[in-house]
Design an enzyme around this catalytic site. Structure first.
Site, PDB file in Angstrom:
ATOM      1  CD  GLU A 190      30.700 -84.765 -51.292  1.00 33.67           C
ATOM      2  OE1 GLU A 190      31.185 -85.531 -52.154  1.00 33.67           O
ATOM      3  OE2 GLU A 190      29.640 -85.033 -50.686  1.00 33.67           O
ATOM      4  CG  HIS A 207      28.301 -90.586 -41.554  1.00 36.12           C
ATOM      5  ND1 HIS A 207      28.619 -91.797 -42.108  1.00 36.12           N
ATOM      6  CD2 HIS A 207      27.616 -89.923 -42.509  1.00 36.12           C
ATOM      7  CE1 HIS A 207      28.128 -91.866 -43.347  1.00 36.12           C
ATOM      8  NE2 HIS A 207      27.522 -90.732 -43.612  1.00 36.12           N
TER       9      HIS A 207
END
Ligand SMILES: Cc1ncc(C[n+]2csc(CCOP(=O)(O)OP(=O)(O)O)c2C)c(N)n1
Ligand SMILES: [Mg+2]
Lengths: 466, 356
Positions: A200, A269
């Site tokens: 990322e 998450h």
């Protein structure tokens, strides 16, 4: 013309220092780079090098003088051929020369009234986004999922502008981890629909660099939880470059993906990052609820010349809403939307929490309380005008969000409304938010960690003293 | 679907001066195992426990007892079991979200693991972590991490503490071949080598990161272990489908790290039979590809064949099967009947008091 030698700043924080010692005397020849004096700062003793050539004509500040302000002339250097008469009128001091410039005016206190990049004085004049397109009568409305609406927005913009491309994990061959990019690889090919490794920070940086060079990347994060790996580039590289370059270079790009809680995926998450990004000057932050807004705002985001954080919600992906069948459905960034009007209490929300607000409004109606529901849609810049107007009518405010309550979007809305419409409020503004804990996995605890319709109803009744 | 390793788990390469690992063996073929018969039987039992446990977890997911993300370890059992047999008490383990096998291998209670999967009070995290987030200080299992590659610097940090305390322990840091592309892995390699940290980096190369075949995401994907070379970290590629070979490589790597020579990389060539998580239809590879690995390289079948050839009786192995099924059924039963956490648990464990 003799040249002045000024007291140098030798650290970022130095304002004054002691001229400890002269290493040259009047009449000495000087070349650039010669050490001419020693200066003591609060941290160290530093050497001063000459930057000009010539003859030391006069020492203006004597050795041992303390408190010499930065930029005070400390000596004069004569150019070749000049004689000391050129120095007539200069005075030697053992004390620092008084500052000859007025202290710079202290900055005006930043009123917190403003979230836009404009200075506080301009608050009243802040131009709001253009109003939304009127949907022409007889426009066909097509039931579309949020997932399809997002895909359609990207496909339309990619057809329109060859500089738009999308990159991210599993966006191409797998058709998107959540199938948002379904079909894009087939239509636009692997040059414009690019699978990245799980890196990322690296690909957010590459996307930002490509945007510096004029391309218009859409960087998909599989979820915004993973954008924390990349947040340095989002903020330090993407958000700040326009400013740091004095307006020369910015980046027109979109960082998008699902944000906030999904279902049972636990603490790492399930985070809502809305207020993190909404705090950053240089970014625009969008968090739509309906498919029509998702489509119209994503298209506007892709065209916008700024870095945009586009926060989606996994649970909304599969939900259907009417989307107008228009060739170019654009929604202006920075405009809230009144989804239901009422005059008893204002419910302000964004993203998936809008559903709680709407359901609560139904329940409240049954109890005789008329709620106005506002979907913020854009979180930065915030459309406070719409909220304030509503509160002036209802005199009551409840914000609804799934995020943690501390320093949240709701916090900001409550504070802004309080300072702008204090006299109109009949009760303290109230927040309904997620529990102030990491997201638990267990089904029963997860439910408790998220806001509920019942909580919204209770809060609305509490501010209505009902 | 084509990938560099289309045919079978790729034959291992090797760097440095270590002796060579076994070539790919098919079912029943020899391995470079140094395990005794008893140890092999133990390995069989441990691998079978993981296999049956994971199959049961898959079932419970289908029945709605388990929610969210659930990543099964089926196919990869030899890696964690072979490594575990090379460890000493106190050596630490850390991994990502595909963690059930690691927990069972290090001796954590199957009941506690399964009850965490169902989000119950009796789970290792009292229901608050779920499949991806379990820990056991007692077994030196440090999680259970959901962010791809986050465990790599964390694992080096455990090794840092070992070196700091001079306690002779090593840290086994597991991550996927997809994780091996994250930048923090290389920041960690640099520091781990610079500071000679006793850490074994174990790349579980199961050939896919979600739907991305390794060759589509990694430059020079045929030898990920060699990425340590730039940092002076020795490494080797290991047949991760053979528990004895894994164990022998583990012994070498651990001896290197424990002797103060710094980190070591083991690239375990392995395979996952199931989708990435329960919701992955795994359309990026063919059924035949999976079938071929199962038939030719299944770690449990390979060991079973060897055990039988070495004189273990069918009945003996059947007894093991039966024992394992009973353990797994007990765990499943417990995980369904154990209560959910008390509502007050929502507000606990957020910060610690000084006195705690
Ligand atoms: C930083 C980050 N990015 C993306 C994800 C989503 N994700 C979870 S697992 C995974 C694939 C990882 O593959 P690999 O490292 O090979 O491990 P495996 O699942 O094969 O065991 C991805 C992309 C994540 N959890 N964290
Ligand atoms: Mg993998």
């Amino acid at each position: 013309m003799p040249t002045q030698v000024l007291m140098p700043a030798l650290s970022p924080t130095m304002e004054e220092g002691t001229l400890a010692k002269w290493l040259v005397k009047e009449g000495d020849a000087i070349t650039a780079g010669d050490v001419i004096a020693e200066i003591e700062t609060d941290k160290a003793t530093m050497e001063v090098e000459a930057v000009d050539e010539g003859t030391l004509g006069r020492i203006l500040i004597l050795e041992g003088t303390e408190g010499v302000k930065v930029n005070t002339p400390i000596a004069m250097i004569l150019e070749d051929g000049e004689d000391a008469s050129a120095l007539d009128g200069t005075t030697v001091t053992g004390a620092p020369a008084p500052p000859d410039v007025a202290e710079s005016t202290p900055p005006a206190t930043q009123t917190d009234a403003d979230q836009s990049a404009s200075p506080p004085a301009a608050v009243a004049a802040v131009s709001r986004a253009a109003p939304e397109l009127e949907i022409p009568a007889n426009t066909e409305m097509i039931a579309t999922t949020v997932r399809e609406a997002l895909r359609d927005a990207m496909a339309e913009e990619m057809r329109r502008d060859g500089d738009v491309f999308i990159m991210g994990e599993e966006v191409a061959e797998y058709q998107g981890a959540y199938k948002v990019t379904q079909g894009l690889l087939q239509e636009f090919g692997p040059e414009r629909v690019i699978d990245t490794p799980i890196t990322e920070h690296g690909f957010a940086g590459i996307g930002t660099g490509a945007a510096f060079a004029g391309l218009k990347p859409i960087v998909e994060f599989m979820t915004f939880n993973f954008a924390m790996q990349a947040i340095d580039h989002i903020i330090n590289s993407a958000a700040k470059t326009l400013y740091m370059s004095g307006g020369q270079m910015g980046c027109s790009m979109v960082f998008r993906g699902p944000n906030g809680a999904a279902a049972r995926v636990a603490a790492q998450h399930s985070q809502d990052y809305s207020s993190w990004y909404a705090q950053v000057p240089g970014l625009k932050v969008i968090a739509p609820y309906s498919a029509a807004d998702a489509k119209g705002l994503l298209k506007s985001a892709i065209r916008d010349p700024n870095p945009i954080i586009f926060l989606e919600n996994e649970i909304l992906y599969g939900q259907s809403f009417d989307v107008p069948a228009l060739d170019d459905w654009l929604i202006p960034i920075g405009r809230a939307k009144i989804l239901r009007s009422g005059d008893g209490v204002t419910l302000v929300s964004y993203s998936r929490s809008v559903a709680y607000a709407l359901e609560a409004a139904d329940a409240l109606a049954e109890e005789g309380i008329s709620a106005e529901v506002i979907d913020l849609r854009t979180l930065r810049p915030l459309d406070l005008e719409t909220v304030v107007q509503s509160v002036m009518k209802t005199n009551r405010l409840v914000t609804v969000e799934e995020a943690w309550p501390v320093c949240s979007i709701g916090t900001e809305v409550c504070q802004q409304v309080t300072s702008r419409a204090f006299d109109y409020l009949d009760a303290p503004p109230t927040k309904v938010a997620g529990a102030n804990v990491p997201m638990p996995y267990a089904a029963n605890l997860e439910k408790l960690a998220l806001p509920s319709v019942a909580q919204v109803v209770a809060a609305a009744k509490a501010v209505s003293y009902a | 679907m084509t990938s560099a390793n289309d045919e079978a788990v790729a034959p291992p390469n090797q760097a440095g001066s270590q002796r060579s690992a076994a070539a790919v063996a098919t079912n029943g073929a020899d391995s470079s195992s140094q395990l005794s018969h008893d140890e092999e039987l133990q390995a069989y039992r441990d691998m079978l426990l993981i296999r049956r446990f994971e199959e049961k977890a898959g079932q419970l997911y289908g029945m709605g007892y388990i929610g969210g993300f659930c990543h099964l370890y089926i196919g990869q059992e030899a890696v964690v079991v072979g490594m575990q047999m090379a460890l000493r008490q106190g050596d630490q383990l850390i991994t990502g979200y595909r963690d059930h096998g690691h927990m069972l291998a290090c001796g954590m209670d199957p009941k506690g693991v399964m009850a965490e999967l169902t989000g119950r009070q009796g789970g290792y995290s009292r229901g608050k972590g779920g499949s991806m987030h379990m820990f056991s200080v007692e077994k030196a299992f440090y999680g259970g991490h959901g962010i791809v590659a986050a465990q790599v610097p964390l694992g080096a940090g455990l090794a840092f503490a070992n070196r700091y305390r001079k306690n002779g322990q090593v840290s086994l840091t597991y991550f996927g071949e997809g994780a091996a592309n994250q930048g923090q892995v290389y920041e960690t390699f640099n520091m781990a080598s610079l500071w000679k940290l006793p850490v074994i980096f174990i790349i579980e190369n199961n050939r896919y990161a979600m739907g991305t075949a390794v060759a589509r995401a990694a430059a020079k994907s045929e030898e990920l272990y060699a990425r340590g070379a730039a940092f002076g970290i020795p490494g080797e590629q290991v047949d991760g489908m053979d528990v004895g070979t894994v164990n022998a490589a583990g012994e070498r790597a651990i001896a290197h790290a424990r002797a103060g020579n710094g980190p070591y990389i083991l690239e375990m060539m392995t395979y996952r039979y199931r989708g990435h998580s329960m919701s992955d239809p795994a359309k990026y590879r063919t059924r035949e590809e999976v079938q071929k690995v199962r038939e030719e390289q299944d770690p449990i079948e390979r060991l079973r064949t060897r055990l039988l050839a070495g004189g273990t009786s069918e009945d003996g192995l059947k007894a093991v099967d039966k024992e394992i099924r009973a353990i797994v059924n007990d765990a499943a039963e417990f995980s369904q009947t154990n209560p959910e956490p008390a509502e007050s648990e929502l507000w606990t464990d957020i910060t610690r008091d000084l006195s705690a």
